[in-house]
Design a protein around this motif. Structure first.
Motif, mmCIF file in Angstrom:
data_model
loop_
_atom_site.group_PDB
_atom_site.id
_atom_site.type_symbol
_atom_site.label_atom_id
_atom_site.label_comp_id
_atom_site.label_asym_id
_atom_site.label_seq_id
_atom_site.Cartn_x
_atom_site.Cartn_y
_atom_site.Cartn_z
ATOM 1 N N ILE A 158 1.202 -1.495 0.010
ATOM 2 C CA ILE A 158 -0.418 0.013 -0.096
ATOM 3 C C ILE A 158 1.049 1.828 -0.052
ATOM 4 O O ILE A 158 0.857 2.030 -0.794
ATOM 5 C CB ILE A 158 -1.096 -0.001 1.624
ATOM 6 C CG1 ILE A 158 -2.200 -1.526 1.199
ATOM 7 C CG2 ILE A 158 -1.316 1.208 1.835
ATOM 8 C CD1 ILE A 158 -2.203 -1.810 2.075
ATOM 9 N N LEU A 159 1.851 0.863 1.112
ATOM 10 C CA LEU A 159 2.938 2.649 1.183
ATOM 11 C C LEU A 159 3.440 2.878 -1.016
ATOM 12 O O LEU A 159 3.960 3.986 -0.712
ATOM 13 C CB LEU A 159 3.792 1.957 2.054
ATOM 14 C CG LEU A 159 3.456 2.119 3.335
ATOM 15 C CD1 LEU A 159 4.546 1.989 4.428
ATOM 16 C CD2 LEU A 159 3.080 4.021 3.561
ATOM 17 N N LEU A 201 -0.001 -4.454 -10.259
ATOM 18 C CA LEU A 201 0.403 -5.051 -9.648
ATOM 19 C C LEU A 201 0.031 -5.458 -7.653
ATOM 20 O O LEU A 201 0.083 -5.794 -7.212
ATOM 21 C CB LEU A 201 1.812 -4.721 -9.470
ATOM 22 C CG LEU A 201 3.164 -5.959 -9.520
ATOM 23 C CD1 LEU A 201 3.056 -6.926 -9.552
ATOM 24 C CD2 LEU A 201 4.558 -5.289 -8.773
ATOM 25 N N LYS A 202 0.003 -4.057 -7.783
ATOM 26 C CA LYS A 202 -0.559 -4.488 -6.301
ATOM 27 C C LYS A 202 -2.035 -4.106 -5.520
ATOM 28 O O LYS A 202 -1.324 -5.046 -4.744
ATOM 29 C CB LYS A 202 -0.482 -2.399 -5.295
ATOM 30 C CG LYS A 202 -1.330 -2.205 -4.674
ATOM 31 C CD LYS A 202 -2.727 -1.564 -4.817
ATOM 32 C CE LYS A 202 -3.184 -1.238 -3.237
ATOM 33 N NZ LYS A 202 -4.331 -0.756 -3.221
ATOM 34 N N THR A 204 -3.099 -6.812 -7.145
ATOM 35 C CA THR A 204 -2.655 -8.553 -6.946
ATOM 36 C C THR A 204 -2.203 -9.203 -6.375
ATOM 37 O O THR A 204 -3.087 -9.963 -5.773
ATOM 38 C CB THR A 204 -2.366 -9.108 -8.977
ATOM 39 O OG1 THR A 204 -2.900 -8.145 -10.154
ATOM 40 C CG2 THR A 204 -2.137 -10.012 -9.135
ATOM 41 N N LEU A 205 -1.205 -8.273 -5.559
ATOM 42 C CA LEU A 205 -0.945 -8.957 -4.051
ATOM 43 C C LEU A 205 -1.238 -8.694 -3.583
ATOM 44 O O LEU A 205 -0.936 -9.395 -2.583
ATOM 45 C CB LEU A 205 0.856 -7.641 -4.334
ATOM 46 C CG LEU A 205 1.733 -8.171 -5.729
ATOM 47 C CD1 LEU A 205 2.943 -6.966 -5.375
ATOM 48 C CD2 LEU A 205 2.213 -9.731 -6.228
ATOM 49 N N LEU A 206 -2.257 -7.590 -3.448
ATOM 50 C CA LEU A 206 -2.706 -7.292 -1.780
ATOM 51 C C LEU A 206 -4.115 -8.281 -2.027
ATOM 52 O O LEU A 206 -4.564 -8.663 -0.240
ATOM 53 C CB LEU A 206 -3.113 -6.069 -2.046
ATOM 54 C CG LEU A 206 -3.751 -5.329 -0.214
ATOM 55 C CD1 LEU A 206 -2.795 -5.633 0.040
ATOM 56 C CD2 LEU A 206 -4.816 -3.921 -0.700
ATOM 57 N N VAL A 207 -4.416 -8.481 -2.469
ATOM 58 C CA VAL A 207 -5.569 -10.227 -3.370
ATOM 59 C C VAL A 207 -4.713 -11.145 -2.634
ATOM 60 O O VAL A 207 -5.369 -11.827 -1.641
ATOM 61 C CB VAL A 207 -6.276 -10.219 -4.000
ATOM 62 C CG1 VAL A 207 -7.095 -11.383 -4.332
ATOM 63 C CG2 VAL A 207 -6.967 -9.155 -4.492
ATOM 64 N N GLN A 208 -4.088 -11.478 -2.808
ATOM 65 C CA GLN A 208 -3.232 -12.982 -2.472
ATOM 66 C C GLN A 208 -2.359 -12.457 -0.739
ATOM 67 O O GLN A 208 -2.728 -13.389 0.096
ATOM 68 C CB GLN A 208 -1.631 -12.484 -3.537
ATOM 69 C CG GLN A 208 -1.614 -12.929 -4.832
ATOM 70 C CD GLN A 208 0.053 -13.122 -5.316
ATOM 71 O OE1 GLN A 208 0.687 -12.934 -4.165
ATOM 72 N NE2 GLN A 208 -0.804 -13.112 -6.895
ATOM 73 N N VAL A 209 -2.119 -11.123 -0.655
ATOM 74 C CA VAL A 209 -2.288 -11.471 1.196
ATOM 75 C C VAL A 209 -3.374 -11.685 1.343
ATOM 76 O O VAL A 209 -2.943 -12.105 2.813
ATOM 77 C CB VAL A 209 -1.784 -9.590 1.456
ATOM 78 C CG1 VAL A 209 -1.277 -9.529 3.258
ATOM 79 C CG2 VAL A 209 -0.226 -9.573 1.314
ATOM 80 N N GLN A 210 -4.522 -10.607 1.161
ATOM 81 C CA GLN A 210 -5.995 -10.993 1.981
ATOM 82 C C GLN A 210 -5.812 -12.896 2.145
ATOM 83 O O GLN A 210 -6.707 -13.045 2.631
ATOM 84 C CB GLN A 210 -6.644 -10.236 1.664
ATOM 85 C CG GLN A 210 -6.150 -8.764 1.872
ATOM 86 C CD GLN A 210 -7.586 -7.720 0.661
ATOM 87 O OE1 GLN A 210 -7.666 -7.991 0.215
ATOM 88 N NE2 GLN A 210 -6.890 -6.594 0.917
ATOM 89 N N GLN A 211 -5.892 -13.397 1.116
ATOM 90 C CA GLN A 211 -6.064 -14.626 0.938
ATOM 91 C C GLN A 211 -5.620 -15.314 2.072
ATOM 92 O O GLN A 211 -5.923 -16.375 2.546
ATOM 93 C CB GLN A 211 -5.772 -14.960 -0.571
ATOM 94 C CG GLN A 211 -7.321 -14.688 -1.825
ATOM 95 C CD GLN A 211 -6.861 -15.081 -2.799
ATOM 96 O OE1 GLN A 211 -6.106 -15.846 -3.092
ATOM 97 N NE2 GLN A 211 -7.732 -14.308 -3.826
ATOM 98 N N ARG A 212 -4.166 -15.277 1.741
ATOM 99 C CA ARG A 212 -3.061 -15.754 3.120
ATOM 100 C C ARG A 212 -3.703 -15.790 3.982
ATOM 101 O O ARG A 212 -3.629 -16.765 5.377
ATOM 102 C CB ARG A 212 -2.078 -15.722 2.583
ATOM 103 C CG ARG A 212 -0.873 -17.068 3.583
ATOM 104 C CD ARG A 212 0.512 -16.704 3.572
ATOM 105 N NE ARG A 212 1.325 -17.005 4.259
ATOM 106 C CZ ARG A 212 2.359 -16.892 5.025
ATOM 107 N NH1 ARG A 212 3.500 -16.183 4.351
ATOM 108 N NH2 ARG A 212 2.987 -17.832 6.113
ATOM 109 N N ILE A 213 -3.646 -15.054 4.744
ATOM 110 C CA ILE A 213 -4.676 -14.168 6.304
ATOM 111 C C ILE A 213 -5.755 -14.937 6.159
ATOM 112 O O ILE A 213 -5.760 -15.771 7.716
ATOM 113 C CB ILE A 213 -5.013 -12.511 5.821
ATOM 114 C CG1 ILE A 213 -3.852 -11.711 6.025
ATOM 115 C CG2 ILE A 213 -5.663 -12.312 7.600
ATOM 116 C CD1 ILE A 213 -3.631 -10.627 5.909
ATOM 117 N N VAL A 214 -6.561 -15.098 5.528
ATOM 118 C CA VAL A 214 -7.877 -15.821 5.683
ATOM 119 C C VAL A 214 -7.534 -17.627 5.838
ATOM 120 O O VAL A 214 -8.095 -18.418 6.504
ATOM 121 C CB VAL A 214 -8.927 -15.952 4.562
ATOM 122 C CG1 VAL A 214 -9.862 -16.437 4.535
ATOM 123 C CG2 VAL A 214 -8.863 -14.179 4.789
ATOM 124 N N SER A 215 -6.946 -18.247 4.593
ATOM 125 C CA SER A 215 -6.774 -19.472 5.001
ATOM 126 C C SER A 215 -5.419 -20.008 5.078
ATOM 127 O O SER A 215 -5.816 -20.604 6.485
ATOM 128 C CB SER A 215 -5.543 -19.549 3.668
ATOM 129 O OG SER A 215 -4.273 -18.891 3.545
#
Length: 218
Positions: A158-159, A201-202, A204-215
């Motif tokens: 985000i930064l 890119l941000k 796409t990557l932020l979605v990956q972060v959120q998905q891993r947090i949930v999983s």
């Protein structure tokens, strides 16, 4: 060109930097703030990498070390470019004061001002490239980092994007001062392409972060 400008540096306290930024002075301004924000993104990524070291992370130590090296380069580049940005503004003010009585003086002054204007666009563009590089370099950590710092790598993304968006505005406001339309188009296209890559890119990557947090916490 020796015009003194109000400056901040990496060696000052955060309180001093905030006080300098809040003054009725043209520098430090948006370019400096953006460089600091990009460097904070790199620092957050480094923190994530440092928390992902040790015996448990032996299999990913190459990726983690690469991220640390990349972020050190980005922080160094941000520091250097922030200083260049403030110095460039001082040179621009000095160029405005050049004599312009004769035709030759007018020509020389115009050429110098044009050079300074291009610098005021090129430096933010270089910082935007640092932001894009930061996003690419942080991306491998999303799947391999210590899960307790997943939010921190997300914050770094985000930064980087926030810094790039701010720099894009700096480029835009300086673009309108260019008299050469071909140069204007070139820099406008370069900035637009960079911003498109960074935004995509941000996200796409932020979605990956959120998905891993949930999983990871399911």
């Amino acid at each position: 060109m020796n015009t003194e400008v109000n400056k901040v540096s990496w060696d000052q306290s955060l309180r001093e930097v905030m006080e300098q930024l809040g003054k009725a002075e043209p520098t430090p301004g948006g370019g400096s703030v953006s460089a600091i924000v990009a460097a904070l993104g790199a620092a957050m990524t480094s923190m994530t990498a440092h928390f992902s070291q040790g015996e448990e992370y032996k299999e990913v130590e190459v990726e983690v070390e690469q991220a640390l090296q990349d972020m050190a380069k980005i922080r160094s580049a941000c520091e250097h470019l922030m200083d260049e940005d403030m110095e460039s503004f001082g040179q621009y003010i000095e160029a405005l004061r050049l004599p312009h009585r004769t035709e030759k003086e007018q020509h020389d002054r115009k050429e110098t001002l044009q050079t300074m204007k291009i610098q005021s666009i090129d430096i933010p563009l270089q910082l935007m490239e640092c932001c894009l590089y930061g996003l690419y370099s942080a991306s491998p950590l999303i799947e391999i980092c210590n899960r307790t710092v997943l939010s921190d790598v997300g914050i770094s993304l985000i930064l980087f994007e926030a810094a790039a968006q701010s720099l894009s505005l700096t480029v835009q406001i300086n673009l309108v001062t260019l008299s050469n339309e071909e140069q204007q188009r070139y820099y406008e296209q370069r900035a637009d392409l960079l911003m498109q890559k960074i935004n995509k890119l941000k996200q796409t990557l932020l979605v990956q972060v959120q998905q891993r947090i949930v999983s990871d916490h399911a």
